[in-house]
Design an enzyme around this catalytic site. Structure first.
Site, PDB file in Angstrom:
ATOM      1  N   HIS A 149      13.092  32.007  45.465  1.00 39.46           N
ATOM      2  CA  HIS A 149      11.678  31.770  45.744  1.00 39.46           C
ATOM      3  C   HIS A 149      11.494  31.023  47.058  1.00 39.46           C
ATOM      4  CE1 HIS A 149       7.672  29.801  44.349  1.00 39.46           C
ATOM      5  NE2 HIS A 149       7.429  31.053  44.704  1.00 39.46           N
ATOM      6  N   HIS A 199       2.773  29.725  52.639  1.00 44.77           N
ATOM      7  CA  HIS A 199       2.141  29.973  51.353  1.00 44.77           C
ATOM      8  C   HIS A 199       0.681  29.565  51.334  1.00 44.77           C
ATOM      9  CE1 HIS A 199       0.877  28.874  47.247  1.00 44.77           C
ATOM     10  NE2 HIS A 199       1.568  29.939  46.894  1.00 44.77           N
TER      11      HIS A 199
END
Length: 265
Positions: free
Chosen positions: A23, A65
């Protein structure tokens, strides 16, 4: 006595990607969505990575992000006090000056934000696989998908295995399909909203990426029966990973690159 029924024929196309996916590069062990994180994930044996891509104001796809710059960069100290804190409001020339590592640790001080091209070249040179989550600045969903698609089509031209696009935003996936229809797409879901499977089919998706708690045997069977693959985010506990392996899901996105071995069958 009647003959036994033949075993059902799988409708699933071959899947070129590893089960284990790091991730944002290396989870929480390094500053997310940076080359340092990818290198650390690779040191732990990972060969597939997830990252987030959005656009600068002048259309450069870069890795981040959040919609805003504050959490993972020193923008508050570097940019004008009157400037927007939204990453998509700044040209790449300004974003390239930011420190995207000091927030995490002194070890990573000075780590820059990477462009999608930086990360593509790293992955291609090392034979790594990439899941690109298209993470648009609000209001730029379709355009972000289009531009990310254009760049990925150019960067991975001639490669045997292409990246996997994913997004929570259908408009972003539609944009990517318009400019890179040959690059596979996955619909991200945090809940099983009405019409999710029809939406995935309309977008020509090859996979569903769910919050791992949503998967059960019936849902995996439904997704596989539709010819789609079943992936999960973000799996950081052994019991959750074992449950997903038992359910025969196809991909596990994790922060715990130091705990889970990507060699796990």
């Amino acid at each position: 006595m009647s003959a036994p029924s033949p075993a059902p024929v799988s409708t699933l196309a071959p899947w070129p990607y590893p089960r284990w996916i790091a991730h944002r590069g290396a989870g929480k062990l390094a500053p997310e969505n940076t080359l340092a994180a990818f290198r650390l994930g690779a040191q732990h044996g990972y060969r597939m990575f997830e990252c987030d891509a959005k656009l600068s104001a002048d259309g450069v796809p870069f890795l981040m992000h959040d919609a805003t710059l504050d959490r993972t960069t020193n923008a508050a100290q570097v940019l004008s006090t009157t400037a927007s804190n939204t990453g998509g409001d700044h040209p790449w020339s300004a974003l390239a000056q930011l420190d995207a590592g000091s927030w995490h640790s002194r070890t990573h001080a000075g780590e820059p934000l990477p462009t999608l091209e930086n990360m593509a070249r790293y992955c291609i040179a090392n034979g790594f696989f990439l899941n690109i989550e298209i993470k648009p600045t609000p209001g730029a969903e379709e355009k972000t998908g289009q531009v990310v698609g254009e760049h990925a089509a150019r960067l991975w031209q001639g490669q045997a295995v292409l990246p996997l696009f994913s997004s929570f935003q259908p408009e972003a996936l539609a944009g990517a399909r318009a400019t890179a229809p040959h690059i596979p797409r996955a619909l991200l879901l945090d809940t099983l909203r009405n019409g999710w499977l029809d939406l995935a089919r309309q977008l020509g998706c090859v996979a569903i990426v769910c919050n791992h708690a949503l998967w059960d045997a019936a849902l995996v069977a439904q997704v596989h029966g539709a010819g789609l693959r079943a992936l999960s985010y973000t799996v950081n506990d052994d019991w959750a990973a074992q449950r997903l392996i038992h359910l025969e899901t196809d991909g596990i996105i994790t922060d715990r690159v130091d705990f889970f071995s990507p060699a796990t069958p």
